[in-house]
Design a protein around this motif. Sequence first.
Motif, PDB file in Angstrom:
ATOM      1  N   ILE A 229     -14.892  -2.824  -9.741  1.00 39.14           N
ATOM      2  CA  ILE A 229     -13.549  -2.352  -9.350  1.00 39.14           C
ATOM      3  C   ILE A 229     -13.632  -0.952  -8.759  1.00 39.14           C
ATOM      4  CG2 ILE A 229     -11.294  -1.652 -10.253  1.00 39.14           C
ATOM      5  CD1 ILE A 229     -11.522  -4.035 -12.215  1.00 39.14           C
ATOM      6  N   LEU A 230     -14.393  -0.053  -9.391  1.00 40.84           N
ATOM      7  CA  LEU A 230     -14.558   1.306  -8.861  1.00 40.84           C
ATOM      8  C   LEU A 230     -15.170   1.280  -7.465  1.00 40.84           C
ATOM      9  CD1 LEU A 230     -15.825   3.353 -11.951  1.00 40.84           C
ATOM     10  CD2 LEU A 230     -13.565   3.417 -10.882  1.00 40.84           C
ATOM     11  N   MET A 231     -16.192   0.439  -7.276  1.00 38.88           N
ATOM     12  CA  MET A 231     -16.836   0.353  -5.955  1.00 38.88           C
ATOM     13  C   MET A 231     -15.865  -0.191  -4.910  1.00 38.88           C
ATOM     14  SD  MET A 231     -20.787  -0.767  -6.661  1.00 38.88           S
ATOM     15  CE  MET A 231     -20.562  -1.903  -8.017  1.00 38.88           C
ATOM     16  N   ILE A 232     -15.063  -1.170  -5.264  1.00 36.82           N
ATOM     17  CA  ILE A 232     -14.105  -1.741  -4.312  1.00 36.82           C
ATOM     18  C   ILE A 232     -13.048  -0.705  -3.929  1.00 36.82           C
ATOM     19  CG2 ILE A 232     -12.235  -3.440  -4.056  1.00 36.82           C
ATOM     20  CD1 ILE A 232     -14.011  -5.381  -5.712  1.00 36.82           C
ATOM     21  N   ILE A 233     -12.498  -0.005  -4.922  1.00 41.08           N
ATOM     22  CA  ILE A 233     -11.506   1.038  -4.619  1.00 41.08           C
ATOM     23  C   ILE A 233     -12.133   2.118  -3.741  1.00 41.08           C
ATOM     24  CG2 ILE A 233     -10.068   2.870  -5.613  1.00 41.08           C
ATOM     25  CD1 ILE A 233      -9.673   1.013  -8.060  1.00 41.08           C
ATOM     26  N   GLY A 234     -13.363   2.522  -4.075  1.00 42.96           N
ATOM     27  CA  GLY A 234     -14.064   3.525  -3.270  1.00 42.96           C
ATOM     28  C   GLY A 234     -14.273   3.064  -1.837  1.00 42.96           C
ATOM     29  N   LEU A 235     -14.685   1.818  -1.669  1.00 40.41           N
ATOM     30  CA  LEU A 235     -14.882   1.279  -0.314  1.00 40.41           C
ATOM     31  C   LEU A 235     -13.571   1.210   0.459  1.00 40.41           C
ATOM     32  CD1 LEU A 235     -17.530  -1.506  -1.023  1.00 40.41           C
ATOM     33  CD2 LEU A 235     -17.862   0.624   0.251  1.00 40.41           C
ATOM     34  N   ILE A 236     -12.491   0.854  -0.222  1.00 40.79           N
ATOM     35  CA  ILE A 236     -11.173   0.835   0.438  1.00 40.79           C
ATOM     36  C   ILE A 236     -10.807   2.234   0.923  1.00 40.79           C
ATOM     37  CG2 ILE A 236      -8.686   0.540   0.035  1.00 40.79           C
ATOM     38  CD1 ILE A 236      -9.452  -1.862  -1.802  1.00 40.79           C
ATOM     39  N   LEU A 237     -11.042   3.240   0.091  1.00 46.34           N
ATOM     40  CA  LEU A 237     -10.764   4.622   0.506  1.00 46.34           C
ATOM     41  C   LEU A 237     -11.626   5.034   1.702  1.00 46.34           C
ATOM     42  CD1 LEU A 237     -10.325   6.429  -2.931  1.00 46.34           C
ATOM     43  CD2 LEU A 237      -8.551   5.932  -1.251  1.00 46.34           C
ATOM     44  N   LEU A 238     -12.887   4.631   1.695  1.00 42.65           N
ATOM     45  CA  LEU A 238     -13.762   4.965   2.823  1.00 42.65           C
ATOM     46  C   LEU A 238     -13.315   4.261   4.101  1.00 42.65           C
ATOM     47  CD1 LEU A 238     -17.224   4.954   1.036  1.00 42.65           C
ATOM     48  CD2 LEU A 238     -15.936   6.930   1.856  1.00 42.65           C
ATOM     49  N   ILE A 239     -12.847   3.033   3.988  1.00 41.26           N
ATOM     50  CA  ILE A 239     -12.336   2.312   5.158  1.00 41.26           C
ATOM     51  C   ILE A 239     -11.070   2.987   5.679  1.00 41.26           C
ATOM     52  CG2 ILE A 239     -11.265   0.135   5.909  1.00 41.26           C
ATOM     53  CD1 ILE A 239     -13.309  -1.271   4.001  1.00 41.26           C
ATOM     54  N   ILE A 240     -10.195   3.393   4.763  1.00 46.52           N
ATOM     55  CA  ILE A 240      -8.977   4.104   5.173  1.00 46.52           C
ATOM     56  C   ILE A 240      -9.348   5.377   5.917  1.00 46.52           C
ATOM     57  CG2 ILE A 240      -7.001   5.422   4.298  1.00 46.52           C
ATOM     58  CD1 ILE A 240      -6.739   3.285   2.081  1.00 46.52           C
ATOM     59  N   GLU A 241     -10.323   6.106   5.405  1.00 47.14           N
ATOM     60  CA  GLU A 241     -10.750   7.346   6.074  1.00 47.14           C
ATOM     61  C   GLU A 241     -11.335   7.056   7.449  1.00 47.14           C
ATOM     62  OE1 GLU A 241     -11.316  11.256   6.903  1.00 47.14           O
ATOM     63  OE2 GLU A 241     -10.305  10.506   5.143  1.00 47.14           O
ATOM     64  N   ALA A 242     -12.082   5.976   7.570  1.00 47.08           N
ATOM     65  CA  ALA A 242     -12.676   5.624   8.866  1.00 47.08           C
ATOM     66  C   ALA A 242     -11.599   5.250   9.883  1.00 47.08           C
ATOM     67  CB  ALA A 242     -13.663   4.472   8.699  1.00 47.08           C
ATOM     68  N   LEU A 243     -10.549   4.597   9.412  1.00 52.78           N
ATOM     69  CA  LEU A 243      -9.479   4.167  10.313  1.00 52.78           C
ATOM     70  C   LEU A 243      -8.469   5.277  10.612  1.00 52.78           C
ATOM     71  CD1 LEU A 243      -8.804   0.599   8.866  1.00 52.78           C
ATOM     72  CD2 LEU A 243     -10.107   1.200  10.916  1.00 52.78           C
ATOM     73  N   THR A 244      -8.289   6.201   9.685  1.00 55.21           N
ATOM     74  CA  THR A 244      -7.354   7.314   9.881  1.00 55.21           C
ATOM     75  C   THR A 244      -8.042   8.614   9.489  1.00 55.21           C
ATOM     76  OG1 THR A 244      -6.459   7.002   7.663  1.00 55.21           O
ATOM     77  CG2 THR A 244      -5.260   5.955   9.469  1.00 55.21           C
ATOM     78  N   PRO A 245      -8.907   9.134  10.353  1.00 55.18           N
ATOM     79  CA  PRO A 245      -9.625  10.377  10.028  1.00 55.18           C
ATOM     80  C   PRO A 245      -8.648  11.495   9.659  1.00 55.18           C
ATOM     81  CG  PRO A 245     -10.467   9.411  12.047  1.00 55.18           C
ATOM     82  CD  PRO A 245      -9.246   8.630  11.671  1.00 55.18           C
ATOM     83  N   GLY A 246      -9.043  12.287   8.690  1.00 51.68           N
ATOM     84  CA  GLY A 246      -8.194  13.370   8.239  1.00 51.68           C
ATOM     85  C   GLY A 246      -7.376  12.982   7.022  1.00 51.68           C
ATOM     86  N   PHE A 247      -7.540  11.772   6.543  1.00 50.29           N
ATOM     87  CA  PHE A 247      -6.841  11.302   5.346  1.00 50.29           C
ATOM     88  C   PHE A 247      -7.458  11.932   4.093  1.00 50.29           C
ATOM     89  CE2 PHE A 247      -5.741   8.012   2.144  1.00 50.29           C
ATOM     90  CZ  PHE A 247      -4.368   8.011   2.324  1.00 50.29           C
ATOM     91  N   PHE A 248      -8.644  12.487   4.229  1.00 47.74           N
ATOM     92  CA  PHE A 248      -9.377  13.167   3.162  1.00 47.74           C
ATOM     93  C   PHE A 248      -9.686  12.236   1.987  1.00 47.74           C
ATOM     94  CE2 PHE A 248      -6.958  16.524   5.334  1.00 47.74           C
ATOM     95  CZ  PHE A 248      -8.034  17.200   5.871  1.00 47.74           C
TER      96      PHE A 248
END
Length: 149
Positions: free
Chosen positions: A9-28
Motif C-alpha cells: 500500500i505504501l509503495m502504491i501511494i508513493g508511486l501515485i504521488l510520483l505519477i502526479i508529480e510527473a504529470l503536474t510538475p511543481g506539485f511537490f
Amino acid sequence: MDPATIAIILMIIGLILLIIEALTPGFFAVIPGTVLVAMGIIGYFVEDFFTSWYLVPAALVVTLAVTAITIKGYQYLAKPEPPTTTVVDSLIGEEGIVETEVKPGNLRGKVKIGSDSWSATSEVVIKVGTEVVVYDAEGVHVKVRQKEI
C-alpha cells in the motif's frame, strides 16, 4: 493487517504521488512519494519493520536522504541564472512592433521589443502593428521611428 500488505500500500501511494508529480510538475510530491516507496520496499523485505523501534529513525534517515538528493537534483537541473536587466541605452538600434499607437509628446504608446513592452514616443503618429526602430532612449521609455523597408 499483514506487514507485506502495508508495504505494498505504501509503495502504491508513493508511486501515485510520483505519477502526479510527473504529470503536474511543481506539485511537490517527489519527496513524499519517494519516501513512501522506499519505506514500502524496506518494510516488505525487513521482517517486523513496521512494529520495530527503528521504524521512526529509518523513516527520518530516508526522508533526509531523499530530501537532500531531490534538492541537489533540482539544483542541477535548473541552475539559477542571474536576472536579466536591460539598460535603456542598449535598446538603440533594436527593432520592435507597435502594440499601442505611438504619438509625439505622449508616453502612452507601447512598443514590444523582444519579449518586453516599452513606453514609447515618436516624432509622428505610428499605428499599431507597424515595425519600428529605436533611435533614442530616456529614462524608462524609448523614442522610435518607423522601420524603413
